[in-house]
Write an enzyme that holds these catalytic residues in place. Structure first.
Site, PDB file in Angstrom:
ATOM      1  N   GLU A 168     -17.428  16.488 -31.013  1.00 18.34           N
ATOM      2  CA  GLU A 168     -18.153  17.974 -30.597  1.00 18.34           C
ATOM      3  C   GLU A 168     -18.960  17.378 -29.392  1.00 18.34           C
ATOM      4  O   GLU A 168     -19.882  16.672 -29.597  1.00 18.34           O
ATOM      5  CB  GLU A 168     -19.019  18.418 -31.753  1.00 18.34           C
ATOM      6  CG  GLU A 168     -18.341  18.887 -32.964  1.00 18.34           C
ATOM      7  CD  GLU A 168     -17.013  19.852 -32.307  1.00 18.34           C
ATOM      8  OE1 GLU A 168     -17.423  21.117 -31.568  1.00 18.34           O
ATOM      9  OE2 GLU A 168     -15.963  19.726 -32.550  1.00 18.34           O
ATOM     10  N   GLU A 210     -24.317  20.212 -17.409  1.00 20.70           N
ATOM     11  CA  GLU A 210     -25.156  20.101 -18.415  1.00 20.70           C
ATOM     12  C   GLU A 210     -26.421  19.469 -18.041  1.00 20.70           C
ATOM     13  O   GLU A 210     -26.303  18.439 -17.748  1.00 20.70           O
ATOM     14  CB  GLU A 210     -24.359  19.848 -19.798  1.00 20.70           C
ATOM     15  CG  GLU A 210     -25.480  19.963 -21.143  1.00 20.70           C
ATOM     16  CD  GLU A 210     -24.979  19.352 -22.298  1.00 20.70           C
ATOM     17  OE1 GLU A 210     -24.364  18.426 -22.473  1.00 20.70           O
ATOM     18  OE2 GLU A 210     -24.860  19.966 -23.167  1.00 20.70           O
ATOM     19  N   CYS A 244     -26.958  21.864 -27.913  1.00 24.65           N
ATOM     20  CA  CYS A 244     -25.589  22.168 -26.875  1.00 24.65           C
ATOM     21  C   CYS A 244     -25.505  23.640 -26.949  1.00 24.65           C
ATOM     22  O   CYS A 244     -24.576  23.915 -26.225  1.00 24.65           O
ATOM     23  CB  CYS A 244     -24.475  21.353 -27.952  1.00 24.65           C
ATOM     24  SG  CYS A 244     -24.596  22.152 -29.626  1.00 24.65           S
ATOM     25  N   LYS A 269     -23.666   5.400 -37.147  1.00 24.00           N
ATOM     26  CA  LYS A 269     -24.195   4.862 -36.157  1.00 24.00           C
ATOM     27  C   LYS A 269     -25.241   5.778 -35.431  1.00 24.00           C
ATOM     28  O   LYS A 269     -24.690   6.590 -34.570  1.00 24.00           O
ATOM     29  CB  LYS A 269     -23.399   4.107 -35.038  1.00 24.00           C
ATOM     30  CG  LYS A 269     -24.205   3.360 -34.342  1.00 24.00           C
ATOM     31  CD  LYS A 269     -23.742   3.431 -32.688  1.00 24.00           C
ATOM     32  CE  LYS A 269     -23.992   4.538 -32.096  1.00 24.00           C
ATOM     33  NZ  LYS A 269     -25.677   4.563 -31.970  1.00 24.00           N
TER      34      LYS A 269
HETATM   35  P1  NAD Z   1     -24.868  10.975 -26.304  1.00 22.68           P
HETATM   36  O1  NAD Z   1     -23.549  11.170 -25.989  1.00 22.68           O
HETATM   37  O2  NAD Z   1     -25.783  10.149 -25.280  1.00 22.68           O
HETATM   38  O3  NAD Z   1     -24.965   9.961 -27.577  1.00 22.68           O
HETATM   39  C1  NAD Z   1     -24.268  10.594 -29.014  1.00 22.68           C
HETATM   40  C2  NAD Z   1     -24.245   9.337 -29.804  1.00 22.68           C
HETATM   41  O4  NAD Z   1     -23.147   8.432 -29.208  1.00 22.68           O
HETATM   42  C3  NAD Z   1     -25.489   8.477 -29.823  1.00 22.68           C
HETATM   43  O5  NAD Z   1     -25.446   8.194 -31.524  1.00 22.68           O
HETATM   44  C4  NAD Z   1     -25.242   7.278 -29.146  1.00 22.68           C
HETATM   45  O6  NAD Z   1     -26.000   6.073 -29.462  1.00 22.68           O
HETATM   46  C5  NAD Z   1     -23.842   7.068 -29.039  1.00 22.68           C
HETATM   47  N1  NAD Z   1     -23.157   6.426 -28.151  1.00 22.68           N
HETATM   48  C6  NAD Z   1     -23.550   6.502 -26.810  1.00 22.68           C
HETATM   49  N2  NAD Z   1     -22.764   5.649 -25.985  1.00 22.68           N
HETATM   50  C7  NAD Z   1     -21.585   5.284 -26.766  1.00 22.68           C
HETATM   51  C8  NAD Z   1     -20.548   4.611 -26.614  1.00 22.68           C
HETATM   52  N3  NAD Z   1     -20.103   4.297 -25.304  1.00 22.68           N
HETATM   53  N4  NAD Z   1     -19.607   4.344 -27.673  1.00 22.68           N
HETATM   54  C9  NAD Z   1     -20.032   4.871 -28.923  1.00 22.68           C
HETATM   55  N5  NAD Z   1     -20.968   5.707 -29.273  1.00 22.68           N
HETATM   56  C10 NAD Z   1     -21.973   5.833 -28.090  1.00 22.68           C
HETATM   57  O7  NAD Z   1     -25.635  12.440 -26.601  1.00 22.68           O
HETATM   58  P2  NAD Z   1     -27.075  12.519 -27.095  1.00 22.68           P
HETATM   59  O8  NAD Z   1     -27.835  12.583 -26.012  1.00 22.68           O
HETATM   60  O9  NAD Z   1     -27.517  11.990 -28.283  1.00 22.68           O
HETATM   61  O10 NAD Z   1     -27.082  14.054 -27.634  1.00 22.68           O
HETATM   62  C11 NAD Z   1     -26.870  15.269 -26.450  1.00 22.68           C
HETATM   63  C12 NAD Z   1     -25.372  15.697 -26.312  1.00 22.68           C
HETATM   64  O11 NAD Z   1     -24.993  15.924 -27.621  1.00 22.68           O
HETATM   65  C13 NAD Z   1     -25.473  16.891 -25.424  1.00 22.68           C
HETATM   66  O12 NAD Z   1     -24.302  16.689 -24.750  1.00 22.68           O
HETATM   67  C14 NAD Z   1     -25.177  18.147 -26.465  1.00 22.68           C
HETATM   68  O13 NAD Z   1     -24.683  19.026 -25.986  1.00 22.68           O
HETATM   69  C15 NAD Z   1     -24.290  17.334 -27.465  1.00 22.68           C
HETATM   70  N6  NAD Z   1     -24.314  17.888 -28.694  1.00 22.68           N
HETATM   71  C16 NAD Z   1     -23.333  18.747 -29.196  1.00 22.68           C
HETATM   72  C17 NAD Z   1     -23.154  19.376 -30.182  1.00 22.68           C
HETATM   73  C18 NAD Z   1     -21.943  20.323 -30.663  1.00 22.68           C
HETATM   74  O14 NAD Z   1     -21.891  20.485 -31.895  1.00 22.68           O
HETATM   75  N7  NAD Z   1     -21.031  20.381 -29.655  1.00 22.68           N
HETATM   76  C19 NAD Z   1     -24.425  19.455 -30.953  1.00 22.68           C
HETATM   77  C20 NAD Z   1     -25.399  18.700 -30.736  1.00 22.68           C
HETATM   78  C21 NAD Z   1     -25.466  17.993 -29.592  1.00 22.68           C
END
Ligand code: NAD
Length: 517
Positions: free
Chosen positions: A287, A417, A321, A206
């Site tokens: 993550e 963040e 991140c 997804k």
């Molecule tokens: P996000 O948490 O908004 O979304 C991540 C994914 O989760 C997307 O596919 C989104 O559609 C899905 N999602 C959203 N709400 C959901 C729910 N209630 N249930 C299930 N799925 C849901 O994050 P983003 O904006 O896509 O990415 C940025 C974030 O990711 C930042 O916080 C960044 O630090 C983090 N990040 C972490 C790493 C790591 O390795 N630690 C790597 C890359 C990004």
């Protein structure tokens, strides 16, 4: 079967003029595909929906990159059912065959690298160099996990008790739900998916609604490399409703998530509930976010530190991140450091990411831009604005690199963040205090220390509480195989993507003892 030793995929150097025309041609070819419509893939079945989700070019939001279907909860249930049905078949495919599919994916990406780069430039707003790093990392994940899966299939021999044959094998888990973010739209999506597939699990992917076309390209690539259509589904265009339906499904065995802290915690909570008929405790690999700090010590090479902070804070507009969003600078070099950093930040070029000369492109969306600008307003009350603090010119979602000085380490912009080009700088009296400020965070993903003093570096090794520590270099740009990646505390479950332990999260160990006559 043995594969040659793993080596990281080299980057194309776009500062060399000979590489520019090929990339420009790829950008034009991708642009010619703009506006196409893409289906959902449910275990090989292509589906449409009445409602569509449109993805745009964040550098020029009037340009529609792709039109996607809006996945529904019914699609989610069907996808999990299909994955559950196919698991017994896929789990029996010899690991060698599965590993070769990953190697084939790497070959295909290598052969069409500029094309993949161009999709990333135009749908995620990465500059050429950032797109090239993402695509190269996708190659690395395929090559690395192929080799790790082969290793896992031949574990170390067990102690052999007298009169017994003692064995230990790893089995796949079942159906995995793969929920990646948009910020490494190829590398993370593909890395998370192939890690689960190569170990014998079936998956439902997804993707983020921000980068669905790149997700589609990744799914096409998997099919082309020989992954059977029944082994995975791609549910584009589904937001939290689809994500939560997948996480809650009793047939899902594990969830592999990368994204923000709040969504990760929500998923962890939902996955902990055991609906009727569920026979296992779901495993959650999460993550999450970061609030990564770079310490600039009194004994640092200041020019090196300035460039390290600059790149870590503003590369890909701070949307990593691992991005540096906190600089903690010793009082003895504080003013000089700030002056140098301000000069460098003001020299950065910003604009459409398809123009090779731009160092910074747009942030991902209007919503992200507005959230970042709201944090900048908070920052104006919490620190001294040194540079930036506003939108940059152009139609895209551009924000100037922004630096706040004299920020209290307890301030919101030092703790939360922001995920944009906003750096908070705090002054430390000495190295002790700098370490204390760095660790005073609920996150613990990356960190860096610039110092020529060996004792201080030694202390940082022991006391700087982060999953990925860097010394005298930037805190972004983890390389597969060299820097297993993942953080502590609210940064996640420390899964260490691209490291030797990563695949263990997608298998379960079985011990077999046979009595001999
Ligand atoms: P996000 O948490 O908004 O979304 C991540 C994914 O989760 C997307 O596919 C989104 O559609 C899905 N999602 C959203 N709400 C959901 C729910 N209630 N249930 C299930 N799925 C849901 O994050 P983003 O904006 O896509 O990415 C940025 C974030 O990711 C930042 O916080 C960044 O630090 C983090 N990040 C972490 C790493 C790591 O390795 N630690 C790597 C890359 C990004």
């Amino acid at each position: 079967m043995q594969l040659p030793p793993f080596v990281n995929e080299p980057y194309t150097d776009f500062t060399l003029p000979e590489n520019v025309p090929a990339m420009q041609a790829a950008l034009a070819a991708v642009r010619a595909e703009f506006g196409a419509e893409y289906d959902l893939m449910v275990a090989g079945e292509f589906r449409q929906s009445a409602e569509k989700v449109v993805s745009v070019n964040p550098s020029a939001p009037s340009e529609i990159v792709g039109v996607h279907q809006k996945g529904s909860e019914k699609d989610a249930d069907d996808a999990v059912d299909a994955a559950y049905r196919y698991f017994p078949t896929w789990s029996k495919v010899p690991v060698e065959n599965r590993a070769l599919m990953l190697v084939r994916m790497a070959e295909i990406i290598r052969a069409r690298k500029f094309e993949f780069d161009a999709w990333l430039v135009l749908e995620s707003g990465k500059t050429w160099a950032e797109a090239e790093a993402d695509v190269s990392e996708a190659v690395d994940f395929c090559e690395y996990y192929a080799r790790q899966a082969l290793k896992l299939a031949h574990p170390e021999p067990m102690v052999q008790l007298s009169g017994e044959r003692d064995e230990f094998v790893y089995l796949p888990l079942g159906v995995g739900i793969i929920i990646p973010p948009w910020n490494f739209p190829l590398a993370i999506l593909l890395g998370m998916s192939v890690a689960a597939l190569v170990t014998g699990n079936t998956v439902v992917i997804k993707p983020s609604t921000e980068t669905p076309t790149i997700a589609w390209k990744a799914a096409e690539l998997m099919l082309e490399a020989g992954v059977p259509a029944e082994a995975f589904s791609l549910l584009n265009g589904g937001g939290p409703e689809v994500g939560e339906a997948l996480v809650k499904n009793p047939k899902a065995r594990f969830i592999s998530f990368t994204g923000s802290r709040n969504v990760g915690l929500r998923i962890n909570e939902l996955a902990a509930k055991t609906p009727p008929g569920q026979r296992w405790i779901k495993r959650v690999v999460a993550e999450m976010g970061g609030k990564d700090a770079i310490i600039v010590d009194s004994e640092a090479d200041l020019d090196q530190a300035v460039m390290g902070v600059l790149y870590s804070a503003f590369g890909f507009q701070g949307q990593k991140c691992s991005a540096c969003s906190r600089a903690i600078v010793d009082q003895s070099v504080y003013d000089e450091f700030l002056a140098k950093l301000k000069t460098q930040a003001e020299s950065l070029t910003i604009g459409q990411s398809d123009a090779v000369q731009n160092y910074m492109g747009p942030v991902i969306s209007a919503a992200a831009r507005d959230k970042i600008l709201a944090y900048i307003e908070v920052g104006k009350g919490e620190g001294k604005l040194i540079t930036g603090g506003d939108k940059a010119a152009g139609d895209g979602f551009f924000i100037k690199p922004t630096i706040f000085a004299d920020v209290n380490p307890k301030a919101r912009i030092f703790q939360e963040e922001i995920f944009g080009p906003v750096l908070a700088v705090a002054k430390a009296n000495d190295f002790d205090e700098a370490l204390h400020f760095a660790n005073d965070s609920e996150y613990g993903l990356t960190g860096a220390v610039f110092s020529k003093n060996k004792q201080k570096v030694e202390r940082a090794r022991r006391e700087f509480f982060v999953g990925n520590l860097y010394i005298n270099r930037k805190c972004t740009g983890a390389m597969v195989g060299a820097h297993p990646f993942g953080g502590f505390n609210m940064s996640g479950t420390d899964s260490k993507a691209g490291g030797p332990d990563y695949l263990l999260q997608f298998v379960q160990g079985k011990s077999i003892a046979e009595k001999l006559n």
